[in-house]
Write a protein that holds these residues in place. Structure first.
Motif, PDB file in Angstrom:
ATOM      1  N   GLY A 121      13.743  -1.335  -4.317  1.00 31.55           N
ATOM      2  CA  GLY A 121      14.510  -0.130  -4.611  1.00 31.55           C
ATOM      3  C   GLY A 121      15.321   0.345  -3.417  1.00 31.55           C
ATOM      4  N   ILE A 122      14.735   0.260  -2.235  1.00 34.58           N
ATOM      5  CA  ILE A 122      15.446   0.648  -1.008  1.00 34.58           C
ATOM      6  C   ILE A 122      16.654  -0.263  -0.788  1.00 34.58           C
ATOM      7  N   GLU A 123      16.470  -1.542  -1.061  1.00 38.43           N
ATOM      8  CA  GLU A 123      17.585  -2.483  -0.912  1.00 38.43           C
ATOM      9  C   GLU A 123      18.718  -2.133  -1.885  1.00 38.43           C
ATOM     10  N   ARG A 124      18.364  -1.795  -3.142  1.00 39.28           N
ATOM     11  CA  ARG A 124      19.399  -1.377  -4.114  1.00 39.28           C
ATOM     12  C   ARG A 124      20.072  -0.087  -3.644  1.00 39.28           C
ATOM     13  N   TYR A 125      19.287   0.841  -3.171  1.00 44.41           N
ATOM     14  CA  TYR A 125      19.775   2.123  -2.659  1.00 44.41           C
ATOM     15  C   TYR A 125      20.773   1.878  -1.531  1.00 44.41           C
ATOM     16  N   SER A 126      20.406   0.988  -0.625  1.00 45.60           N
ATOM     17  CA  SER A 126      21.268   0.666   0.511  1.00 45.60           C
ATOM     18  C   SER A 126      22.576   0.014   0.055  1.00 45.60           C
ATOM     19  N   ARG A 127      22.490  -0.901  -0.901  1.00 41.94           N
ATOM     20  CA  ARG A 127      23.709  -1.547  -1.418  1.00 41.94           C
ATOM     21  C   ARG A 127      24.629  -0.523  -2.074  1.00 41.94           C
ATOM     22  N   LYS A 128      24.044   0.418  -2.826  1.00 41.29           N
ATOM     23  CA  LYS A 128      24.855   1.448  -3.469  1.00 41.29           C
ATOM     24  C   LYS A 128      25.504   2.355  -2.431  1.00 41.29           C
ATOM     25  N   GLN A 129      24.789   2.662  -1.367  1.00 48.05           N
ATOM     26  CA  GLN A 129      25.360   3.497  -0.311  1.00 48.05           C
ATOM     27  C   GLN A 129      26.524   2.778   0.373  1.00 48.05           C
ATOM     28  N   ARG A 130      26.341   1.499   0.669  1.00 52.76           N
ATOM     29  CA  ARG A 130      27.437   0.736   1.289  1.00 52.76           C
ATOM     30  C   ARG A 130      28.647   0.679   0.366  1.00 52.76           C
ATOM     31  N   SER A 131      28.385   0.459  -0.915  1.00 46.24           N
ATOM     32  CA  SER A 131      29.476   0.401  -1.896  1.00 46.24           C
ATOM     33  C   SER A 131      30.197   1.747  -1.979  1.00 46.24           C
ATOM     34  N   LEU A 132      29.442   2.822  -2.024  1.00 49.79           N
ATOM     35  CA  LEU A 132      30.036   4.154  -2.090  1.00 49.79           C
ATOM     36  C   LEU A 132      30.804   4.468  -0.809  1.00 49.79           C
ATOM     37  N   SER A 133      30.290   4.024   0.306  1.00 49.90           N
ATOM     38  CA  SER A 133      30.978   4.225   1.590  1.00 49.90           C
ATOM     39  C   SER A 133      32.334   3.517   1.595  1.00 49.90           C
ATOM     40  N   LEU A 150      17.396   9.413   2.815  1.00 48.43           N
ATOM     41  CA  LEU A 150      17.067   8.066   3.254  1.00 48.43           C
ATOM     42  C   LEU A 150      15.785   7.993   4.067  1.00 48.43           C
ATOM     43  N   THR A 151      15.549   8.959   4.935  1.00 49.84           N
ATOM     44  CA  THR A 151      14.333   8.948   5.750  1.00 49.84           C
ATOM     45  C   THR A 151      13.101   8.985   4.863  1.00 49.84           C
ATOM     46  N   TYR A 152      13.102   9.868   3.884  1.00 44.57           N
ATOM     47  CA  TYR A 152      11.966   9.964   2.967  1.00 44.57           C
ATOM     48  C   TYR A 152      11.774   8.653   2.193  1.00 44.57           C
ATOM     49  N   VAL A 153      12.850   8.109   1.708  1.00 46.66           N
ATOM     50  CA  VAL A 153      12.780   6.876   0.926  1.00 46.66           C
ATOM     51  C   VAL A 153      12.184   5.739   1.759  1.00 46.66           C
ATOM     52  N   CYS A 154      12.583   5.646   3.010  1.00 47.55           N
ATOM     53  CA  CYS A 154      12.106   4.566   3.865  1.00 47.55           C
ATOM     54  C   CYS A 154      10.667   4.780   4.342  1.00 47.55           C
ATOM     55  N   GLU A 155      10.162   6.003   4.276  1.00 46.65           N
ATOM     56  CA  GLU A 155       8.777   6.265   4.670  1.00 46.65           C
ATOM     57  C   GLU A 155       7.788   5.847   3.592  1.00 46.65           C
ATOM     58  N   SER A 156       8.222   5.729   2.368  1.00 50.66           N
ATOM     59  CA  SER A 156       7.322   5.425   1.257  1.00 50.66           C
ATOM     60  C   SER A 156       6.527   4.134   1.454  1.00 50.66           C
ATOM     61  N   PRO A 157       7.139   3.011   1.851  1.00 52.17           N
ATOM     62  CA  PRO A 157       6.336   1.805   2.055  1.00 52.17           C
ATOM     63  C   PRO A 157       5.317   1.971   3.183  1.00 52.17           C
ATOM     64  N   VAL A 158       5.670   2.712   4.212  1.00 52.46           N
ATOM     65  CA  VAL A 158       4.758   2.926   5.335  1.00 52.46           C
ATOM     66  C   VAL A 158       3.530   3.703   4.871  1.00 52.46           C
ATOM     67  N   ILE A 159       3.754   4.715   4.056  1.00 51.07           N
ATOM     68  CA  ILE A 159       2.638   5.510   3.533  1.00 51.07           C
ATOM     69  C   ILE A 159       1.725   4.630   2.681  1.00 51.07           C
ATOM     70  N   LEU A 160       2.311   3.763   1.873  1.00 53.20           N
ATOM     71  CA  LEU A 160       1.498   2.844   1.068  1.00 53.20           C
ATOM     72  C   LEU A 160       0.709   1.878   1.944  1.00 53.20           C
ATOM     73  N   GLU A 161       1.319   1.396   3.025  1.00 54.70           N
ATOM     74  CA  GLU A 161       0.636   0.455   3.911  1.00 54.70           C
ATOM     75  C   GLU A 161      -0.595   1.076   4.556  1.00 54.70           C
ATOM     76  N   GLN A 162      -0.603   2.368   4.723  1.00 47.22           N
ATOM     77  CA  GLN A 162      -1.724   3.048   5.354  1.00 47.22           C
ATOM     78  C   GLN A 162      -2.933   3.142   4.425  1.00 47.22           C
ATOM     79  N   ARG A 163      -2.741   3.121   3.140  1.00 45.56           N
ATOM     80  CA  ARG A 163      -3.861   3.306   2.206  1.00 45.56           C
ATOM     81  C   ARG A 163      -4.883   2.174   2.262  1.00 45.56           C
ATOM     82  N   PRO A 164      -4.510   0.891   2.212  1.00 44.40           N
ATOM     83  CA  PRO A 164      -5.565  -0.124   2.252  1.00 44.40           C
ATOM     84  C   PRO A 164      -6.277  -0.176   3.601  1.00 44.40           C
ATOM     85  N   SER A 165      -5.562   0.034   4.691  1.00 40.49           N
ATOM     86  CA  SER A 165      -6.225  -0.029   5.992  1.00 40.49           C
ATOM     87  C   SER A 165      -7.181   1.143   6.155  1.00 40.49           C
ATOM     88  N   THR A 166      -6.838   2.293   5.615  1.00 42.14           N
ATOM     89  CA  THR A 166      -7.730   3.445   5.660  1.00 42.14           C
ATOM     90  C   THR A 166      -8.946   3.181   4.777  1.00 42.14           C
TER      91      THR A 166
END
Length: 164
Positions: free
Chosen positions: A82-94, A140-156
């Motif tokens: 989803g982030i990759e699609r988001y990024s492509r759409k932002q580049r296209s809109l830019s 964008l900052t919030y969107v990019c933090e989502s995978p990091v938050i998920l990565e913390q769950r199994p290690s915790t």
């Protein structure tokens, strides 16, 4: 993600294949991977699960981690896509904003050309696209933090289950 980054227990190959067949494990995995589940609640659920596992504790906890890891890794992959699609759409809109800005600057050199209905519509479209771009950029900052938050769950989950 690689489970070796967060798992210090026995090899998980067997657990990765068999966790979903164990009803107790698959049921708690669904609850633990739900983003709405608070970490304190997850810790309590894991403690209760570990206690109920009895002499199969290590095996069950390995399968539990394997299930959590598998499910969160799948969610993370979806988010990254989803982030990759988001990024492509932002580049296209830019690019669209850049092209339209140049077009407007070239065609609207005097006040008369700037006040035509077509020119006003072009400017309004450009303003709207710019606003959308800016709002998405702020998120964008919030969107990019989502995978990091998920990565913390199994290690915790692993760290807590090992202490139980």
């Amino acid at each position: 993600m690689s489970y070796g980054q967060m798992w210090g227990g026995p090899p998980l190959e067997k657990a990765l294949e068999s966790w979903s067949a164990d009803g107790d494990v698959s049921e708690i995995v669904d609850d633990l991977v739900a983003r709405r589940t608070k970490m304190d609640d997850a810790k309590a659920m894991i403690a209760k699960f570990a206690k109920a596992a009895g002499d199969k504790r290590d095996e069950k906890l390995s399968m539990l981690f394997a299930g959590i890891f598998t499910e969160i890794n799948a969610q993370r992959s979806q988010i990254v896509n989803g982030i990759e699609r988001y990024s492509r759409k932002q580049r296209s809109l830019s690019e669209k904003i850049k092209t339209e800005s140049i077009k407007i600057a070239d065609t609207q050199k005097d006040m008369a050309s700037q006040n035509t209905p077509e020119a006003l519509q072009q400017q309004q479209t450009l303003d709207w696209d710019t606003r959308i771009y800016d709002e998405r950029q702020q998120q964008l900052t919030y969107v990019c933090e989502s995978p990091v938050i998920l990565e913390q769950r199994p290690s915790t989950s692993d760290a807590r289950s090992r202490r139980i």
